[in-house]
Design an enzyme around this catalytic site. Structure first.
Site, PDB file in Angstrom:
ATOM      1  CB  SER A 133       5.962 -11.049 -11.997  1.00  0.00           C
ATOM      2  OG  SER A 133       6.167  -9.832 -12.696  1.00  0.00           O
TER       3      SER A 133
ATOM      4  CE  LYS B  12       2.231   2.727  -9.230  1.00  0.00           C
ATOM      5  NZ  LYS B  12       3.315   1.765  -9.496  1.00  0.00           N
ATOM      6  CB  SER B  13      -1.861  -1.625 -13.029  1.00  0.00           C
ATOM      7  OG  SER B  13      -1.052  -1.980 -11.962  1.00  0.00           O
TER       8      SER B  13
ATOM      9  NE  ARG C  28       1.677   0.786  -3.353  1.00  0.00           N
ATOM     10  CZ  ARG C  28       1.813   0.607  -4.671  1.00  0.00           C
ATOM     11  NH1 ARG C  28       2.833  -0.060  -5.149  1.00  0.00           N
ATOM     12  NH2 ARG C  28       0.908   1.080  -5.511  1.00  0.00           N
TER      13      ARG C  28
ATOM     14  NE  ARG D 187      11.624  -3.047  -8.394  1.00  0.00           N
ATOM     15  CZ  ARG D 187      10.369  -2.665  -8.576  1.00  0.00           C
ATOM     16  NH1 ARG D 187      10.085  -1.383  -8.711  1.00  0.00           N
ATOM     17  NH2 ARG D 187       9.412  -3.555  -8.618  1.00  0.00           N
TER      18      ARG D 187
ATOM     19  NE  ARG E 267       6.823  -1.501  -1.393  1.00  0.00           N
ATOM     20  CZ  ARG E 267       6.185  -1.405  -2.539  1.00  0.00           C
ATOM     21  NH1 ARG E 267       5.378  -2.391  -2.914  1.00  0.00           N
ATOM     22  NH2 ARG E 267       6.313  -0.359  -3.299  1.00  0.00           N
TER      23      ARG E 267
ATOM     24  N   GLY F 205       8.952   0.147 -12.159  1.00  0.00           N
ATOM     25  CA  GLY F 205       9.229  -1.213 -12.635  1.00  0.00           C
ATOM     26  C   GLY F 205       8.266  -1.597 -13.736  1.00  0.00           C
TER      27      GLY F 205
ATOM     28  CG  ASP G  64       1.785  -3.256  -5.478  1.00  0.00           C
ATOM     29  OD1 ASP G  64       2.899  -3.802  -5.369  1.00  0.00           O
ATOM     30  OD2 ASP G  64       1.303  -2.905  -6.570  1.00  0.00           O
TER      31      ASP G  64
ATOM     32  NE  ARG H 264      -1.287  -4.350 -17.080  1.00  0.00           N
ATOM     33  CZ  ARG H 264      -0.444  -4.267 -16.056  1.00  0.00           C
ATOM     34  NH1 ARG H 264      -0.166  -3.093 -15.517  1.00  0.00           N
ATOM     35  NH2 ARG H 264       0.145  -5.351 -15.567  1.00  0.00           N
TER      36      ARG H 264
END
Ligand code: S3P
Length: 439
Positions: free
Chosen positions: A170, A25-26, A399, A126, A353, A98, A322, A30
């Protein structure tokens, strides 16, 4: 919705399988964002077709980017740096993501018109100050709802380079600033606590002026802006965060073995492997290859009866950020008391979470001691769940759903898990992959 719940009443039977799991996903997000700023047509194979990535593509389309998504590939016609077409009153919907919501703001510091960014119920809870504050230093202006969405961004005609310290670990904050730096004349200097480094690797691969000095717990990244770059073809590898559910499922099952093919094992993402190995898991990496700066391998894993508790080293937190919910399940079955700390960031995710980890374990009959940033888990190698457990109202955090499925299939009990569509966010084939193990 009536059908949006699954019921699991039986343990998964022993399996010995090979799985192909969906793309990272990241990297998918990107790739799309960077391709939009390139000169020429970029192609990707195996881009993740999850809602977060589809939201990315539809935001880019609203900014004038032409995109073709077909069965086997995605093509993006780059508009060049700050080439977005800024119509009046654009509203970008980041959905649940996010990563998209924060990263795209970096590309918009130069926007010619005001742009509004919105998101779903979870994303609207968030924190966005973490990106609007540093991005303001470039000269952009933000109107936020006390740091939350909806947010309106008003770009500046002349973004200026900044100095910024990222102290949460982050990658989203770091990358938002890196993307904004692309639009400035001059050098932006980022001192960033260690976090996933896909953006740095992509910048390097694209030949962008980036210099990185690696220190023990942080990196110093220097980026000089205004450098044009060419299109980027990319074959997205498998997501280790999605694979993690299957690694843990195998470890906690009886007499099972699994191979997951072609997984991105970038060291800034492999905290899960390091942590599981420290707990006694048997995980092997084979067929290791380099791909455009990333590292890819097939992962082999086996069930194991005698798991050890862990005092989790905090330097591994960001590389497993994650994966903690499923790691907590392993701790529940390990011998001894496991301790995880410095994890306040977990409560900043799609749902709080850390709190959900505590709730699920409690429902399973596992003793925990926790506060806002740490948890002690009293493991029990003989743990068997034999009651009814209902998982709902968890802000549709994908998740939380997938962790609950893994718990149900490995500890027993009668589980009713709501909001199964939540998997569409990051891992739409999750339940199909589970079915493949049963065949
Ligand atoms: C991500 C970074 C992490 C992670 C998220 C994806 C990214 O968030 O939790 O799922 O692609 O940069 P933070 O940067 O907020 O830790």
């Amino acid at each position: 919705m009536m059908n949006n719940k699954i019921i699991i009443k039986r343990l998964i039977k022993p399996f010995n399988k090979i799985l192909e799991i969906e793309g990272d996903k990241s990297l998918s997000i990107r790739w799309a964002l960077l391709a939009s700023q390139a000169i020429g047509k970029s192609k990707s194979i195996n881009i993740l077709r999850s809602e977060d990535v589809l939201s990315t593509l539809s935001c880019l389309k609203k900014l004038g980017v032409k995109i073709k998504l077909s069965k086997d590939k995605c093509e993006i016609n780059g508009l060049g740096l700050n080439g977005f077409k800024y119509k009046k009153n654009i509203v970008l919907n980041a959905g649940n993501s996010g990563t998209l919501g924060r990263l795209i703001m970096g590309l918009l510091v130069h926007a010619k018109n005001k742009i509004k960014i919105i998101g779903d119920q979870s994303l609207s809870k968030r924190d966005f100050f973490r990106v609007t504050k540093p991005l303001e230093k470039f000269g952009a202006k933000f109107k936020t709802n006390s740091g939350k969405l909806p947010i309106t961004i008003e770009g500046t005609t002349k973004p200026k380079p900044i100095k910024y310290t990222e102290d949460k670990g982050s990658a989203q904050c770091k990358t938002a600033v890196m993307l904004a730096a692309l639009n400035t004349s001059g050098e932006t200097i980022i001192k960033a606590k260690k976090s996933r480094n896909h953006s740095e690797l992509l910048f390097k691969y694209l030949g962008l002026p980036i210099k990185i000095k690696k220190k023990n717990s942080f990196d110093v990244i220097r980026i000089t802006g205004k450098k044009k770059y060419k299109a980027l073809n990319y074959k997205i590898p498998t997501d280790i965060s999605s694979s993690a559910f299957f690694l843990v499922l195998t470890i906690l099952s009886n007499n099972s073995k699994l191979k997951v093919k072609n997984v991105n094992i970038n060291p800034s993402r492999t905290g899960i492997i390091k942590i599981l190995r420290l707990m006694g898991a048997k995980i092997y990496l084979r067929n290791i290859k380099k791909y455009k700066g990333e590292k890819i391998a097939d992962i082999y894993v086996e069930s194991i009866k005698s798991l050890k508790a862990i005092k989790c080293p905090t330097y591994l937190n960001s590389s497993a950020i994650d994966e903690f919910l499923v790691i907590f399940l392993v701790a529940a079955k390990a011998k001894g008391i496991s301790y995880f700390r410095d994890l306040s960031e977990l409560n900043q995710k799609e749902s709080p979470r850390l709190k959900w980890g505590v709730k699920i374990l409690k429902m399973m009959g596992v003793k925990t001691i926790s506060n806002n940033d740490s948890i002690k888990i009293f493991g029990n190698p003989d743990l068997v769940v034999n009651k009814t457990i209902t998982i709902k109202n968890y802000l549709k955090d994908h998740r939380v759903f997938m962790t609950s499925v893994v718990a149900a299939l490995t500890f027993g009990g009668n589980w009713k898990i709501y909001d199964k569509n939540s998997i569409r966010t990051s891992f739409p084939s999750f339940l199909k992959n589970i079915e493949e193990l049963k065949r």
